[in-house]
Scaffold this active site. Structure first.
Site, PDB file in Angstrom:
ATOM      1  N   SER A 191       0.803  -1.227   0.000  1.00 31.79           N
ATOM      2  CA  SER A 191       0.000   0.000   0.000  1.00 31.79           C
ATOM      3  C   SER A 191       0.834   1.273   0.000  1.00 31.79           C
ATOM      4  O   SER A 191       0.294   2.357  -0.205  1.00 31.79           O
ATOM      5  CB  SER A 191      -0.938   0.016   1.213  1.00 31.79           C
ATOM      6  OG  SER A 191      -1.680  -1.174   1.274  1.00 31.79           O
TER       7      SER A 191
ATOM      8  N   HIS B  30       2.873   3.618   8.160  1.00 32.23           N
ATOM      9  CA  HIS B  30       1.895   3.572   9.254  1.00 32.23           C
ATOM     10  C   HIS B  30       2.453   4.247  10.491  1.00 32.23           C
ATOM     11  O   HIS B  30       3.645   4.144  10.787  1.00 32.23           O
ATOM     12  CB  HIS B  30       1.562   2.115   9.588  1.00 32.23           C
ATOM     13  CG  HIS B  30       0.917   1.381   8.454  1.00 32.23           C
ATOM     14  ND1 HIS B  30      -0.400   1.548   8.135  1.00 32.23           N
ATOM     15  CD2 HIS B  30       1.417   0.487   7.568  1.00 32.23           C
ATOM     16  CE1 HIS B  30      -0.690   0.779   7.081  1.00 32.23           C
ATOM     17  NE2 HIS B  30       0.403   0.129   6.720  1.00 32.23           N
TER      18      HIS B  30
ATOM     19  N   VAL C  63      18.955 -18.601  -3.772  1.00 33.77           N
ATOM     20  CA  VAL C  63      19.778 -19.392  -2.848  1.00 33.77           C
ATOM     21  C   VAL C  63      19.075 -20.725  -2.616  1.00 33.77           C
ATOM     22  O   VAL C  63      18.006 -20.776  -2.024  1.00 33.77           O
ATOM     23  CB  VAL C  63      19.995 -18.630  -1.521  1.00 33.77           C
ATOM     24  CG1 VAL C  63      20.774 -19.505  -0.539  1.00 33.77           C
ATOM     25  CG2 VAL C  63      20.732 -17.322  -1.777  1.00 33.77           C
TER      26      VAL C  63
ATOM     27  N   GLU D  95       5.913  -8.679   7.300  1.00 34.99           N
ATOM     28  CA  GLU D  95       4.695  -8.222   6.618  1.00 34.99           C
ATOM     29  C   GLU D  95       4.422  -6.796   7.089  1.00 34.99           C
ATOM     30  O   GLU D  95       5.243  -6.196   7.767  1.00 34.99           O
ATOM     31  CB  GLU D  95       3.543  -9.147   6.994  1.00 34.99           C
ATOM     32  CG  GLU D  95       3.243  -9.126   8.485  1.00 34.99           C
ATOM     33  CD  GLU D  95       2.061  -9.986   8.877  1.00 34.99           C
ATOM     34  OE1 GLU D  95       1.171 -10.170   8.042  1.00 34.99           O
ATOM     35  OE2 GLU D  95       2.041 -10.462  10.006  1.00 34.99           O
ATOM     36  N   SER D  96       3.282  -6.268   6.727  1.00 34.21           N
ATOM     37  CA  SER D  96       2.922  -4.936   7.192  1.00 34.21           C
ATOM     38  C   SER D  96       3.016  -4.899   8.711  1.00 34.21           C
ATOM     39  O   SER D  96       2.563  -5.851   9.354  1.00 34.21           O
ATOM     40  CB  SER D  96       1.502  -4.598   6.741  1.00 34.21           C
ATOM     41  OG  SER D  96       1.147  -3.347   7.228  1.00 34.21           O
TER      42      SER D  96
ATOM     43  N   SER E 128       7.121   0.476   6.841  1.00 38.42           N
ATOM     44  CA  SER E 128       7.266   1.545   7.829  1.00 38.42           C
ATOM     45  C   SER E 128       8.426   1.251   8.764  1.00 38.42           C
ATOM     46  O   SER E 128       9.164   2.143   9.173  1.00 38.42           O
ATOM     47  CB  SER E 128       5.977   1.663   8.658  1.00 38.42           C
ATOM     48  OG  SER E 128       4.843   1.508   7.847  1.00 38.42           O
TER      49      SER E 128
ATOM     50  N   CYS F 197       8.110   9.071 -22.150  1.00 35.70           N
ATOM     51  CA  CYS F 197       6.798   8.691 -21.611  1.00 35.70           C
ATOM     52  C   CYS F 197       5.943   9.943 -21.528  1.00 35.70           C
ATOM     53  O   CYS F 197       6.242  10.871 -20.786  1.00 35.70           O
ATOM     54  CB  CYS F 197       6.954   8.062 -20.231  1.00 35.70           C
ATOM     55  SG  CYS F 197       5.395   7.773 -19.390  1.00 35.70           S
TER      56      CYS F 197
ATOM     57  N   CYS G  47      -1.387   4.942 -20.480  1.00 30.40           N
ATOM     58  CA  CYS G  47      -1.246   4.122 -21.689  1.00 30.40           C
ATOM     59  C   CYS G  47      -0.453   2.855 -21.383  1.00 30.40           C
ATOM     60  O   CYS G  47      -0.304   1.990 -22.242  1.00 30.40           O
ATOM     61  CB  CYS G  47      -0.658   4.909 -22.855  1.00 30.40           C
ATOM     62  SG  CYS G  47       1.125   4.803 -23.030  1.00 30.40           S
TER      63      CYS G  47
ATOM     64  N   CYS H  99       5.679   4.208 -25.016  1.00 30.42           N
ATOM     65  CA  CYS H  99       7.085   4.355 -24.655  1.00 30.42           C
ATOM     66  C   CYS H  99       7.847   3.048 -24.583  1.00 30.42           C
ATOM     67  O   CYS H  99       9.071   3.060 -24.673  1.00 30.42           O
ATOM     68  CB  CYS H  99       7.236   5.147 -23.363  1.00 30.42           C
ATOM     69  SG  CYS H  99       6.577   4.330 -21.912  1.00 30.42           S
TER      70      CYS H  99
END
Lengths: 422, 118, 485
Positions: C45, C49, C172, C337-338, C342, C400, C437, C442
């Site tokens: 996201s 946080h 690995v 993870e989340s 942060s 672009c 696009c 590009c």
């Protein structure tokens, strides 16, 4: 702030629309003008459309895209029209101030008495379809693939499925086949193709490529490179019918799912856009809601014939010249043109009329569906001005209604364009 | 008697036409709406012709050369025509209408450049 | 032979690499991806946080709050986009209000500043598009947004400037500790090092086992699907808009991105395959339905793309950061993870300092500053643009159109310390191809520039992984039937 250049006319885009508009304005006596083209050469998308079939209306013969483009490029060169290539316009203001960049001239700010928007259109990408699946390599818009093959000489894949049966998709089916790839299927969401019959026959049938109408791609597979797609049937509501999946092993998916006028600059200038055509709202001289800013070609509405693009753009060029020369005549009456049943996106949306007009007016629109043995009617205040019957009207072919001067003089209020039983 | 079903390409109607053939000759055409359909059907069933356009790589040019058959060639020769193009090595400079390959596959039709290059 | 090998070039591995680049030690970072940030770090996201929703006393709570506080300064230093836009957690019922009150209390215990409950008038005054049925919201002024992959690139570049080597496309396969050294079998051949660090995200559970960790670690692969909407003229929401969290995660959000797009998502689905970043119709439908609660006016017609990322959720629910129990010279940051994004800067500092002390590393006499990233062309004023084109005419060549990226910028991205080698690498470093696009215009040009810069034929250029080929040969080969089957 550095110097500001002054031009009578700036044309944004050096494709068929921009070149035609420039030629018309030059022939009317405008000299202080420039065409700004972002690619290294003029010609626009025609440069990569190497197939033939262009120019039948305008030149009476069938040309390939590069040949059609070259005629306008040569004519512009012969007249001495300055075409500044490798130049990208970054912004356009309401006051018709243009900021552009190029390696050769750096950043330029140009003030123009008139601006003609001729930026063309772009293709709808995958994201706009919302097709779920992986984000692997091997998914191209048909135009990107066309550019790779025809302008770079490189093949984007070997086993191909095409989503969308618009003309670009059909043309690429043949192109890929001829260059040695295997095209497995062409898949169309609608119950009809928006491509020309000629292309369905000569690009698909000639090579035994099946066309699946009322089908769509429902899943994209492959972690690195595309390995396959799932194709499902859709109902009359265009919703997927569960259990109808077919699977194709392919390494390439080409998307030919619609074109969108490229109006980022127009939007930035505050030009009113039509939600139906996604192009500017214009009057019968192709002037937008901002005085002195004109639009023509595919940036105005997506055409299927370049001949019509050129024709429309000549008119826009002449109109801009008249404005610059102060020979624009004041209108007596302004009316709106509205889409009635079965009609989508009539251009122009506004007519500025004079009582003694000697000019005809061309209305262009797309039929909302396939209509057989129906008539198109242009009416004003309940009175029919013009009626045209045809064996077929189809969304794939722009319909044209040319109102002759005597019809134009009868207009005393808003127009309605609609389809009715023949 | 042999029957072929073909789609007319002249207009968006796309009439489905039935062509009756005998000994390689057209006996009748039905399903067409106009005369143009009949003419097309006869041509298509006896001697179908196609324009071929393609690109060929050019040594010393990052951009390939777009080419076309000067006139339509028999549909049956399309693939041979493409194969013949694989062995063509045009050299710069090239002008529009220059002949890139003469008399392709014995059709009597030249393949010509459709753009300038170099 | 390296002093230190870090497995995993996500935001955590790169934050650690940057910290370790201060010390006298040779450091190499290996990653199975074709580029940095190929796992969860590229597809999340992008929220920094504030730290109200981690359980007080956990590593997550501590690292989140510390990490988030480092963001403004770190982003300034590294030239990474960041904006403290604030967040709201919206309640739609009185039960939800209770949850907000709990979150508020939890946030205060975690040390988050400025939290308070907004009642209707204040809430709707701040966010006009919010569903009128919303009851109240927890206001989180310290919440921010960033670009997770740009953060990763900048951290890696700074590490590389200080001698860290990054090697991509290196999986690995196995590791073994023998005679005081770690021996790695990788897809690119053997590697050895003194100290091994596991920052391998979704693969970290397996690697933890390979390293001989005695602690039980089980990674659950939790997929989150997203919609990314085109840049609107006016953002529908200025704050990051959360709904109440669930056991599966922080709930669905509607958030602006630092680049002015709108992000909808994520879903939370546990899946078996850690690399299966496929989106599904059901998932996308679920996002839309859930987002409608926050934003009744949501439309996905303007979607630029949909994508998914996979969070490495450790079954116990907390980050595991420190030495690997039962192994020598072995370190790890797993279960990131989340709020892993942060937390990353704090995790880098915390783990880096712990490792340096335990392994007896000494600081370098000189730690080079990051190479400042030039201001993106699309953010420049007209005068700045004029100067930029004068200085480098390739800035006059726009590649672009949607995102306003010049050829000079694309070449610069390829020449960065850990430069782009793929089309996606260029896209994430410059935004070329990120727009509406989706690279239609590009991408052929980007392929050409990559081929020139890397000195390889265009057919060798990849989208991302080595198997993600874009072009299969030239037209003559294709005609002769010799092209790749």
């Amino acid at each position: 702030m550095s110097e500001i250049l002054h031009k009578q006319l700036v044309i944004i885009g050096g494709g068929p629309a921009g070149l035609a508009a420039a030629i018309a304005a030059w022939e009317d006596g405008i000299r202080n003008m420039v065409v700004l083209e972002r690619e290294d050469t003029a010609g626009g998308i025609l440069r990569q459309c190497i197939h033939n079939g262009f120019g039948l209306h305008r030149f009476g013969e069938e040309l390939t895209g590069p040949e059609y483009a070259q005629r306008d490029i040569d004519r512009a060169a012969e007249l001495g029209i300055p075409v500044q290539c490798s130049t990208t316009v970054l912004s356009l203001s309401r006051e018709r101030q243009i900021t552009c960049i190029s390696p050769e001239f750096g950043l330029q700010v140009i003030e123009a008495e008139a601006v003609i928007l001729a930026m063309g259109c772009r293709e709808r990408p995958r994201g706009a379809l919302g097709t779920p699946g992986t984000r692997c390599a091997g998914i191209y818009t048909a135009g990107t693939a066309q550019k790779f093959v025809n302008l770079e000489g490189l093949m984007p894949g070997k086993r191909v499925v095409i989503l969308g049966s618009g003309d670009i998709g059909l043309i690429m089916a043949r192109r890929m086949t001829l260059q040695g790839a295997k095209v497995l299927a062409c898949v169309e969401l609608m119950p009809y193709s928006s491509g020309l019959n000629r292309n369905i026959v000569q690009c698909l049938q000639d090579y035994d490529i099946p066309l699946y109408l009322s089908h769509t791609v429902t899943r994209i597979e492959g972690r690195d490179r595309l390995t396959g797609v799932e194709v499902s049937q859709v109902g009359p509501d265009r919703k997927v019918i569960p259990g109808t999946q077919m699977h194709f092993d392919c390494d390439t998916l080409l998307l030919s799912v619609g074109l969108i006028p490229e109006n980022e600059l127009s939007r930035g200038a505050g030009v009113e856009l039509s939600p139906v055509t996604s192009g500017a709202e214009v009057d019968d001289s192709f002037e937008t809601s901002i005085p002195g800013i004109y639009a023509c070609g595919n940036v105005l509405h997506v055409h299927d014939l370049v001949d019509y693009v050129s024709e429309e753009s000549f008119r826009a060029g002449h109109a801009a010249a008249r404005r610059i020369q102060g020979s624009q005549r004041k209108e007596d009456l302004t009316v709106k043109v509205r889409d009635g049943s079965g009609v989508r996106g009539t251009v122009p949306q506004i007519l500025k009329l004079r009582k003694d007009s000697e000019e005809s007016v061309r209305l262009m629109f797309r039929p909302a569906a396939v209509y057989k043995n129906m008539a198109c009617v242009v009416e004003c205040g309940g009175e029919v001005l013009m009626r045209k019957r045809a064996m077929i009207f189809t969304p794939g072919e722009m319909a044209v209604m040319d109102l002759k001067p005597d019809m134009v003089r009868k207009i005393n209020g808003d127009l309605l364009v609609r389809m009715e039983e023949a | 008697m042999e029957e072929k079903i073909i789609t007319c390409i002249n207009c968006p109607m796309g009439c489905r036409m039935t062509v009756s053939m005998e000994n390689g000759e057209v006996r009748s055409v039905t399903g067409n709406t106009c005369k143009r359909g009949e003419t097309y059907a006869k041509q298509e069933c006896t001697m179908p012709l196609r324009m071929v356009t393609a690109v060929v790589p050019v040594d010393g040019s990052p951009m390939p050369l777009s080419v076309k058959t000067e006139k339509p060639i028999p549909k049956a020769s399309i693939h041979d025509c493409m194969r013949a193009l694989a062995d063509v090595h045009p050299s710069l400079p090239i002008r529009e209408k220059d002949v890139v390959l003469a008399d392709v596959c014995g059709t009597g039709v030249n393949i010509i450049a459709t753009r300038n290059l170099g | 032979m390296q002093d230190i090998i870090i497995v995993g070039a996500g935001v955590t591995g790169c934050a650690l690499a940057r910290v370790l680049s201060r010390y006298e030690a040779s450091v190499k970072v290996l990653d199975e991806g074709a580029d940095l940030a190929e796992g969860a770090s590229k597809a999340n996201s992008g929220i920094v946080h504030a730290g109200y929703d981690a359980v007080p006393g956990t590593m997550k709570a501590r690292m989140n709050v510390e990490g988030a506080r480092m963001y403004p300064e770190l982003c300034r230093e590294l030239g990474v986009p960041y904006r403290m836009n604030g967040a709201m957690v919206v309640a739609f019922s009185e039960t939800d209000r209770k949850t907000l009150e709990e979150l508020l209390e939890q946030g205060i215990r975690n040390g988050v500043h400025g939290l308070r409950i907004l009642e209707k008038d204040e809430m709707f005054a701040l966010e006009k598009q919010l569903n009128p049925e919303a009851v109240c919201a927890l206001y989180v002024p310290e919440s921010g947004i960033t670009s997770p992959y740009e953060m990763t690139f900048a951290l890696a570049d700074h590490a590389a400037v200080n001698g860290v080597v990054f090697q991509m496309n290196t999986h690995v396969r196995s590791v073994k500790y023998q005679e005081g050294l770690w021996h790695l079998e990788t897809s690119q051949g053997p590697e050895t090092c003194r100290i091994l660090v596991n920052c391998s995200g979704g693969d970290s559970g397996r690697l933890h086992g390979e390293m001989g960790g005695t602690r039980e670690v089980e990674i659950i692969h939790r997929r989150g699907q997203y919609y990314l909407l085109d840049r609107p003229e006016v953002l529908p929401f200025d704050h990051t808009m959360f709904q109440c969290p669930t056991v599966m995660g922080k709930g669905v959000l509607v958030a602006p991105t630092v680049h002015g797009n709108v992000l909808l998502g994520p879903t939370a689905e546990d899946i078996d395959d850690r690399l299966n970043t496929e989106t599904t119709q059901e998932g996308l439908d679920r996002i839309l339905k859930a987002c409608r609660l926050t934003w009744p006016g949501v439309q996905v017609r303007t979607a630029v793309t949909n994508f998914s990322g996979i969070r490495a959720h450790e079954k116990q629910g907390d980050f595991i950061i420190g030495p690997v129990d039962g192994a020598e010279h072995a370190w790890e940051a797993v279960g990131m993870e989340s709020p892993g994004l942060s937390a990353a800067p704090a995790v880098g500092e915390y783990l880096g300092a712990m490792l340096a002390e335990a392994e007896g590393l000494t600081k370098k006499a000189e730690w080079k500053k990051p190479i400042p990233l030039p201001r993106p062309f699309h953010e420049m004023s007209t005068e700045e643009r004029r100067e930029a084109v004068e200085k480098d005419p390739l800035n006059g060549r726009l590649i672009c159109r949607c995102e306003v990226v010049t050829e000079a910028e694309i070449r610069a991205a390829i020449r960065r310390p850990v430069g782009a080698t793929t089309v996606d690498g260029v896209k994430r470093r410059t935004r070329a191809g990120m727009g509406r696009c989706q690279g239609g215009f590009c991408s052929p040009r980007v392929v050409e520039i990559l081929s020139e810069e890397l000195g390889v034929p265009m057919t060798d250029i990849r989208k991302d992984s080595p198997d993600s080929w874009l072009l299969c040969g030239d037209i003559r080969e294709a005609l002769k039937g010799e092209a790749r089957a």
